[in-house]
Design an enzyme around this catalytic site. Sequence first.
Site, PDB file in Angstrom:
ATOM      1  CG  ASP A   1       0.698  -4.174   2.264  1.00 14.74           C
ATOM      2  OD1 ASP A   1       0.781  -4.984   3.088  1.00 14.74           O
ATOM      3  OD2 ASP A   1       1.270  -3.140   1.954  1.00 14.74           O
TER       4      ASP A   1
ATOM      5  CD  GLU B   1       1.131  -1.553   8.042  1.00 13.56           C
ATOM      6  OE1 GLU B   1       0.957  -0.582   8.704  1.00 13.56           O
ATOM      7  OE2 GLU B   1       1.472  -1.396   6.732  1.00 13.56           O
TER       8      GLU B   1
ATOM      9  CG  ASP C   1      -0.270   0.041   2.710  1.00 15.16           C
ATOM     10  OD1 ASP C   1       0.887  -0.059   2.541  1.00 15.16           O
ATOM     11  OD2 ASP C   1      -0.895   0.007   3.540  1.00 15.16           O
ATOM     12  CB  SER C   2       4.738   1.750  -0.315  1.00 19.68           C
ATOM     13  OG  SER C   2       4.494   0.652  -1.230  1.00 19.68           O
TER      14      SER C   2
ATOM     15  CD  GLU D   1       8.330  -0.236   7.520  1.00 19.54           C
ATOM     16  OE1 GLU D   1       7.566  -1.095   7.134  1.00 19.54           O
ATOM     17  OE2 GLU D   1       8.662   0.988   6.783  1.00 19.54           O
TER      18      GLU D   1
ATOM     19  CE  LYS E   1       3.560  -5.956   3.798  1.00 14.00           C
ATOM     20  NZ  LYS E   1       3.046  -4.659   4.595  1.00 14.00           N
TER      21      LYS E   1
HETATM   22  O1  KIV Z   1       3.551  -1.118   1.554  1.00 16.48           O
HETATM   23  C1  KIV Z   1       4.661  -1.579   1.522  1.00 16.48           C
HETATM   24  O2  KIV Z   1       5.363  -1.098   0.567  1.00 16.48           O
HETATM   25  C2  KIV Z   1       5.183  -2.258   2.763  1.00 16.48           C
HETATM   26  C3  KIV Z   1       6.995  -2.120   2.612  1.00 16.48           C
HETATM   27  C4  KIV Z   1       7.414  -1.071   3.006  1.00 16.48           C
HETATM   28  C5  KIV Z   1       7.225  -3.624   3.471  1.00 16.48           C
HETATM   29  O3  KIV Z   1       4.661  -2.515   3.596  1.00 16.48           O
END
Ligand code: KIV
Length: 278
Positions: free
Chosen positions: A86, A117, A47-48, A184, A115
């Site tokens: 994500d 968090e 989600d970056s 991270e 994924k």
């Molecule tokens: O969203 C993302 O790119 C991430 C990485 C920073 C691990 O979660």
Amino acid sequence: MSARTITTASLLAFKQRTEPIACLTCYDAAFAQVLERAGVEVLLVGDSLGMVVQGQPTTLSVTLEQMVYHSRCVTRTAERSLVIADMPFMSYATPERAVEAAARLMGEGGAAMVKLEGGAPLVDTVARLTAFGAPVCAHLGLLPQSVHQLGGYRVQGREAADAERIEADALRLQDAGASLLVLECVPRALAEALSKRLRIPVIGIGSGNACDGQVLVLHDVLGLTPGKAPRFSKNFLAAESAPATGETVSACCIEAAIKGYVAAVKSGAFPAPEHSLA
Ligand code: KIV
């Protein structure tokens, strides 16, 4: 699935034979092909993308719809790498919502793993997802979706109590069925201890070179990040000194730069001490 396809089982095998896993974020079909050709084993549809593709200040505005769209773009051309999607902010606030979101990311988006968090509060969610056949990558340490709660993008786990909490959370998430852990911005010593203690592979970002693998944001690796790239990242497309001659050379193309990243992860040369935050 071809014989060369990377699966959760292959990731475990990488850990067992101590071969570092090379992972990068990826948001579209063109880059998925380049990254695979360069030898990246895990493509993270992070989600970056909210920050590096959309130019938003945080990842919080990214929607499930957008994550499904980008996952689909990546999985349309990715043939052998493991694609992780994500789960965006609040899409896994309850186990029920998480199951619905994972169904879309894997069903429509084609991702092979999702994924999320967070630590202890997600144990039931991880157990529920894995019970229904959705492999899970946990994410501990600096949690970008919690940036407002954390008060900024800061190193986590420096204090003994924080480090103990991260370690306890990691063990609980592993026991709940997580297949992978992204760690991270934690001190190298904590990342090393966790990589040794956990059965599952630990992929580090800003956490030193003692993890089972590394991940970076693609735009940081190519020097394309809007604004300032994090200190722990490295622009592999920029000119570098050739070690033997001291002569300045640069990667001739994107694929060569990504190959440089993969080689540096595999040899342990990246991250170097200057990419460590703690
Ligand atoms: O969203 C993302 O790119 C991430 C990485 C920073 C691990 O979660």
